[in-house]
Write an enzyme that holds these catalytic residues in place. Structure first.
Site, short mmCIF file in Angstrom:
data_model
loop_
_atom_site.label_atom_id
_atom_site.label_comp_id
_atom_site.label_asym_id
_atom_site.label_seq_id
_atom_site.Cartn_x
_atom_site.Cartn_y
_atom_site.Cartn_z
N SER A 92 0.85 -1.18 0.00
CA SER A 92 0.00 0.00 0.00
C SER A 92 0.89 1.23 0.00
CB SER A 92 -0.89 0.01 1.25
OG SER A 92 -0.10 0.11 2.42
N LYS A 93 0.28 2.41 -0.02
CA LYS A 93 1.08 3.63 -0.07
C LYS A 93 2.00 3.77 1.12
CE LYS A 93 -1.77 6.50 -3.08
NZ LYS A 93 -2.51 7.77 -3.25
#
Length: 477
Positions: free
Chosen positions: A246-247
């Protein structure tokens, strides 16, 4: 290898060049270069609502920045839609595909039944062997149809994968995929196979989320009598905690890594080691990567992205980069770095000279170009310098030393690191002060910080006029 290798990178232009996509591109590029082949770029822009020119530009720019130049011009999948449709109609005419008039309601009922029976949803083939009369009647009634592939229903489909090994798919689990939608547009599954065949792709290197697609696409190759390319499905990248990337883990666009101050060579080295290895070697030049890279060396387990390791690797590359080359890298990256515009506006020949002179000390203390820029800020800061809290505290304690040094510096006949160091050491000897207690307030006054490159190098780099002015600012009153 007797056959010329042709790989391809085929991103969907619905967003930035994801870091996972960048690694896929790198693996394709390295394999093609290893065997003297080509890597082609195909823009899979069939999703017209989400595909954008900005995304296409970002993908190409990201590849260029990473140093992964593709061979030839990009191929746009949407522009080849008529070719895809022709292939589907050829399969229809040869009895290898069929018209399916199943309605959305019927398809939903199939899905509901599959859920109730706790099995994956599959099209049940109800139009697979219908008579010509049934097909004609459905068409006459105005029902819309899709074209479906007549996939084998018995036996197994085997994908011999360079990474995953021999993967067996029971054909009963692979339904008749749609080739053309009801509006006549080709599906992804069909377009990929036709494009790979027409482009002469010999090796498909992509994420292992496409592994089941490989089995379904094999049926299209078989229906057309085409040879399927060699497959290599690489594991996806996970975060350092093993969770889906994920980010917060680093699932950013390549452009973000440029803005974070990473060097392309370091990012290439880091990405190639995510899932691939060659002994215990950690650092690779690009040529070493090309000479060592092969598909069977890629592991089957998901690689874990770790920002700390990337930063350490980048720091290694920065220290190993010649000063002039690192300066050029910094200058080229200024438009993307936070605060880079401030230096860009002051980047005359004299400022470049100062940056180059300070580079040995700056790069020893920086792991990214962002940190390098931050460390160099004292070179172009406007007087009077803003002081960090720690630097202000040091100045309060050591201002008397600065006042004593000012006349000694005024008497210097040459302004060099050697001369200023001799003057400071002579002062320490006569005053009984420790070198550190004198150097620290000097650093605070000249840079506004408690840490910097060697203080005598700072004096020489700033020059006599600027150094004396900064010292005078901090000794007034």
């Amino acid at each position: 290898m007797s056959e010329a290798v042709v790989t391809r990178f085929a991103p969907s232009p619905t967003g930035f060049l994801h870091i996972g996509g960048a690694r896929t591109a790198l693996f394709n590029w390295l394999y093609a270069r290893r065997f003297g082949g080509k890597m082609l770029l195909r823009i899979e822009d069939t999703d017209r609502e989400r595909s954008t020119e900005a995304a296409i530009t970002a993908i190409i720019d990201g590849l260029d920045w990473l140093g992964l130049k593709c061979d030839g011009e990009p191929i746009y999948q949407f522009a080849r839609a008529s070719r895809h449709a022709d292939v589907a109609h050829q399969m229809l005419s040869e009895g290898k595909a069929y018209k399916c008039f199943a309605t959305q309601q019927e398809l939903e009922q199939m899905r509901e039944q599959a859920r109730a029976e706790k099995r994956p949803p599959r099209y049940d083939g109800r139009w697979r062997d219908r008579s010509d009369a049934d097909v004609a009647a459905a068409a006459a009634s105005g029902l819309k149809y899709v074209l479906r592939l007549k996939a084998p229903q018995d036996g197994e489909t085997i994908v011999t994968d360079q990474v995953q090994g021999r993967v067996v798919f029971p054909n009963k689990d692979l339904d008749d995929i749609v080739l053309l939608r009801s509006d006549g547009t080709p599906t992804y599954m069909l377009a990929v196979v036709v494009d790979d065949h027409d482009m002469g792709v010999t090796h498909v290197v992509r994420g292992d989320d496409h592994l089941t697609n490989a089995a379904r696409q094999t049926h299209i190759y078989q229906a057309m009598g085409w040879s399927a390319p060699v497959m290599a499905h690489i594991p996806l990248i996970h975060g350092s905690d093993g969770a889906k990337l994920s980010k917060r883990h680093g699932a950013l666009g390549v452009d973000a890594y440029r803005a974070l101050g990473y060097l392309p060579a370091a990012l290439r080295n880091y990405l190639v080691r995510l899932g691939w290895s060659s002994g215990d070697k950690e650092f690779f030049t690009t040529q070493e990567m090309i000479e060592a890279f092969d598909l069977p060396q890629i592991g089957r387990s998901a690689a874990r992205f770790d920002f700390a390791k990337l930063e350490n690797l980048n720091g290694h590359y920065m220290r190993a980069t010649p000063d002039a080359d690192l300066l050029n890298a910094l200058i080229d990256t200024l438009p993307y770095l936070p605060g880079g515009e401030e230096l860009a506006n002051k980047l005359d020949a004299e400022m470049k000279r100062k940056l180059l002179a300070a580079m040995p000390g700056l790069k020893e203390r920086a792991k990214t170009l962002v940190e390098l820029l931050d460390g160099a800020r004292f070179l172009y800061a406007i007087r009077p310098l803003p002081l960090e809290p720690k630097a202000a505290e040091i100045l309060v304690q050591g201002r008397a030393h600065l006042m004593a040094l000012l006349p000694l510096f005024t008497q210097l006949t040459e302004w060099t690191a050697v001369a200023s160091e001799a003057a400071v050491r002579a002062y320490c000897e006569t005053s009984g002060a420790k070198l550190g207690s004198v150097a620290q307030p000097l650093r605070a006054a000249l840079t506004g910080r408690a840490t910097s490159p060697g203080i005598f190098d700072v004096l020489e780099t700033l020059g006599r006029e600027e150094s004396m002015a900064r010292l005078a600012d901090q000794t007034k009153g």
